[in-house]
Write a protein that holds these residues in place. Sequence first.
Motif, PDB file in Angstrom:
ATOM      1  N   LEU A  99      27.441  -3.795  21.283  1.00 43.23           N
ATOM      2  CA  LEU A  99      27.871  -3.690  19.886  1.00 43.23           C
ATOM      3  C   LEU A  99      28.484  -4.990  19.371  1.00 43.23           C
ATOM      4  O   LEU A  99      29.021  -5.023  18.261  1.00 43.23           O
ATOM      5  N   GLY A 100      28.417  -6.043  20.165  1.00 40.96           N
ATOM      6  CA  GLY A 100      28.953  -7.320  19.740  1.00 40.96           C
ATOM      7  C   GLY A 100      30.454  -7.445  19.884  1.00 40.96           C
ATOM      8  O   GLY A 100      31.075  -8.324  19.269  1.00 40.96           O
ATOM      9  N   LEU A 101      31.065  -6.592  20.688  1.00 37.04           N
ATOM     10  CA  LEU A 101      32.509  -6.622  20.921  1.00 37.04           C
ATOM     11  C   LEU A 101      32.783  -7.116  22.335  1.00 37.04           C
ATOM     12  O   LEU A 101      31.932  -7.011  23.224  1.00 37.04           O
ATOM     13  N   ASP A 102      33.968  -7.653  22.547  1.00 38.78           N
ATOM     14  CA  ASP A 102      34.334  -8.222  23.844  1.00 38.78           C
ATOM     15  C   ASP A 102      35.151  -7.209  24.639  1.00 38.78           C
ATOM     16  O   ASP A 102      36.321  -6.983  24.329  1.00 38.78           O
ATOM     17  N   PRO A 103      34.574  -6.584  25.669  1.00 38.26           N
ATOM     18  CA  PRO A 103      35.312  -5.558  26.413  1.00 38.26           C
ATOM     19  C   PRO A 103      36.532  -6.098  27.141  1.00 38.26           C
ATOM     20  O   PRO A 103      37.507  -5.365  27.325  1.00 38.26           O
ATOM     21  N   GLU A 104      36.506  -7.357  27.550  1.00 37.75           N
ATOM     22  CA  GLU A 104      37.679  -7.907  28.237  1.00 37.75           C
ATOM     23  C   GLU A 104      38.861  -8.058  27.289  1.00 37.75           C
ATOM     24  O   GLU A 104      40.006  -7.828  27.673  1.00 37.75           O
ATOM     25  N   ARG A 105      38.600  -8.435  26.054  1.00 38.57           N
ATOM     26  CA  ARG A 105      39.683  -8.579  25.072  1.00 38.57           C
ATOM     27  C   ARG A 105      40.248  -7.224  24.663  1.00 38.57           C
ATOM     28  O   ARG A 105      41.426  -7.099  24.318  1.00 38.57           O
ATOM     29  N   LEU A 106      39.406  -6.190  24.687  1.00 35.39           N
ATOM     30  CA  LEU A 106      39.832  -4.868  24.249  1.00 35.39           C
ATOM     31  C   LEU A 106      40.390  -4.016  25.386  1.00 35.39           C
ATOM     32  O   LEU A 106      40.949  -2.947  25.132  1.00 35.39           O
ATOM     33  N   ALA A 107      40.232  -4.471  26.624  1.00 35.28           N
ATOM     34  CA  ALA A 107      40.692  -3.687  27.774  1.00 35.28           C
ATOM     35  C   ALA A 107      42.212  -3.612  27.810  1.00 35.28           C
ATOM     36  O   ALA A 107      42.918  -4.529  27.383  1.00 35.28           O
ATOM     37  N   GLY A 108      42.704  -2.488  28.308  1.00 36.52           N
ATOM     38  CA  GLY A 108      44.128  -2.343  28.569  1.00 36.52           C
ATOM     39  C   GLY A 108      44.980  -2.021  27.361  1.00 36.52           C
ATOM     40  O   GLY A 108      46.207  -2.027  27.457  1.00 36.52           O
ATOM     41  N   ALA A 109      44.350  -1.729  26.213  1.00 27.75           N
ATOM     42  CA  ALA A 109      45.152  -1.505  25.008  1.00 27.75           C
ATOM     43  C   ALA A 109      44.390  -0.629  24.029  1.00 27.75           C
ATOM     44  O   ALA A 109      43.193  -0.387  24.163  1.00 27.75           O
ATOM     45  N   VAL A 110      45.149  -0.155  23.028  1.00 28.73           N
ATOM     46  CA  VAL A 110      44.569   0.518  21.871  1.00 28.73           C
ATOM     47  C   VAL A 110      44.723  -0.453  20.708  1.00 28.73           C
ATOM     48  O   VAL A 110      45.840  -0.846  20.366  1.00 28.73           O
ATOM     49  N   THR A 111      43.613  -0.873  20.104  1.00 32.81           N
ATOM     50  CA  THR A 111      43.644  -1.938  19.110  1.00 32.81           C
ATOM     51  C   THR A 111      42.969  -1.494  17.820  1.00 32.81           C
ATOM     52  O   THR A 111      41.925  -0.846  17.834  1.00 32.81           O
ATOM     53  N   SER A 112      43.562  -1.847  16.691  1.00 29.42           N
ATOM     54  CA  SER A 112      42.971  -1.544  15.392  1.00 29.42           C
ATOM     55  C   SER A 112      41.663  -2.318  15.224  1.00 29.42           C
ATOM     56  O   SER A 112      41.540  -3.460  15.664  1.00 29.42           O
ATOM     57  N   GLN A 113      40.689  -1.674  14.549  1.00 32.50           N
ATOM     58  CA  GLN A 113      39.360  -2.262  14.351  1.00 32.50           C
ATOM     59  C   GLN A 113      39.005  -2.176  12.864  1.00 32.50           C
ATOM     60  O   GLN A 113      38.366  -1.222  12.417  1.00 32.50           O
ATOM     61  N   PRO A 114      39.403  -3.184  12.070  1.00 34.82           N
ATOM     62  CA  PRO A 114      39.176  -3.107  10.616  1.00 34.82           C
ATOM     63  C   PRO A 114      37.712  -2.951  10.223  1.00 34.82           C
ATOM     64  O   PRO A 114      37.410  -2.334   9.186  1.00 34.82           O
ATOM     65  N   TRP A 115      36.785  -3.470  11.008  1.00 34.24           N
ATOM     66  CA  TRP A 115      35.357  -3.381  10.667  1.00 34.24           C
ATOM     67  C   TRP A 115      34.853  -1.938  10.631  1.00 34.24           C
ATOM     68  O   TRP A 115      33.817  -1.642  10.022  1.00 34.24           O
ATOM     69  N   LEU A 116      35.598  -1.016  11.274  1.00 33.68           N
ATOM     70  CA  LEU A 116      35.175   0.376  11.367  1.00 33.68           C
ATOM     71  C   LEU A 116      35.911   1.284  10.378  1.00 33.68           C
ATOM     72  O   LEU A 116      35.765   2.486  10.395  1.00 33.68           O
TER      73      LEU A 116
END
Length: 271
Positions: A99-116
């Motif tokens: 999906l064009g997202l970086d799983p390493e940057r998103l790992a370990g947290a809950v992060t807001s995703q403005p594009w969605l």
Amino acid sequence: MEVAGRPARGPLAEAVRELWFLRGPAPTRYERIFPMTDVHLVVNLSPQPYRVLESADAAWRTLGPAFCSGMRSRFVVSEAPDAIVNAGAVVRADGLRVLGLDPERLAGAVTSQPWLEGPAALGPDAAADDVLDAIEALLSDRLAVGRAADPIVRDAIGRLEADPAHRIGALATEHGLRHPAFVARFRRATGSTPKRYAELVRFHRLIDATPVAGAAPWSSLAADGGYYDQSHVIRDFKRFTGYTPADYHRRVSAAGPDAVRFVPDPEAAFR
């Protein structure tokens, strides 16, 4: 509770397992959410936001209307709106990069995703199919020609889901990779190591096999689940949930089968 969903269709199925929708009163204000073997994208259509507590030394954090729960090794505590109006996608462990997202940057947290966030504007009274269509369109737009899951990692995930005791070194050798290179490749694709992924598969098998009512036969559950002994079970419970097995079983028995992975946590504590 209104529940709707559909499997991912066409090319989107390369990255996403299913789309889902929930609407109804919140069963509990606070719940403890365990780490999963999939990634979850969530759109909150309620006018009230979600808040999360991610560690003992962190402060409560307010999330935007859309967020991602990446691959994690510990639970989070979530504060829900009074009324739940949620939709989202269950993304395969190795699906974020598709999906064009970086799983390493998103790992370990809950992060807001403005594009969605777009589907949230449909509001809390929107029809479930309209919300799911909007999310499906946004996710499909992120797919790029030629972008696919890493075939070696996809094969390894399938092997570990079938047998979490499969030796990681053997998987690397079968694919002609040195162990460190294989682990790095798996982490790039998922945000997790293969060992931790296998541990989560085994843990979820264990809690799925644990009876909600009546006594929990931990010795036999441990043996059937591939654990060395009960102390091994206790270590995994404490690491992934913060509970002992007995405390977990007591809480789930009181709350019912819907609490197996989302346990009511009236103390709203991280411990």
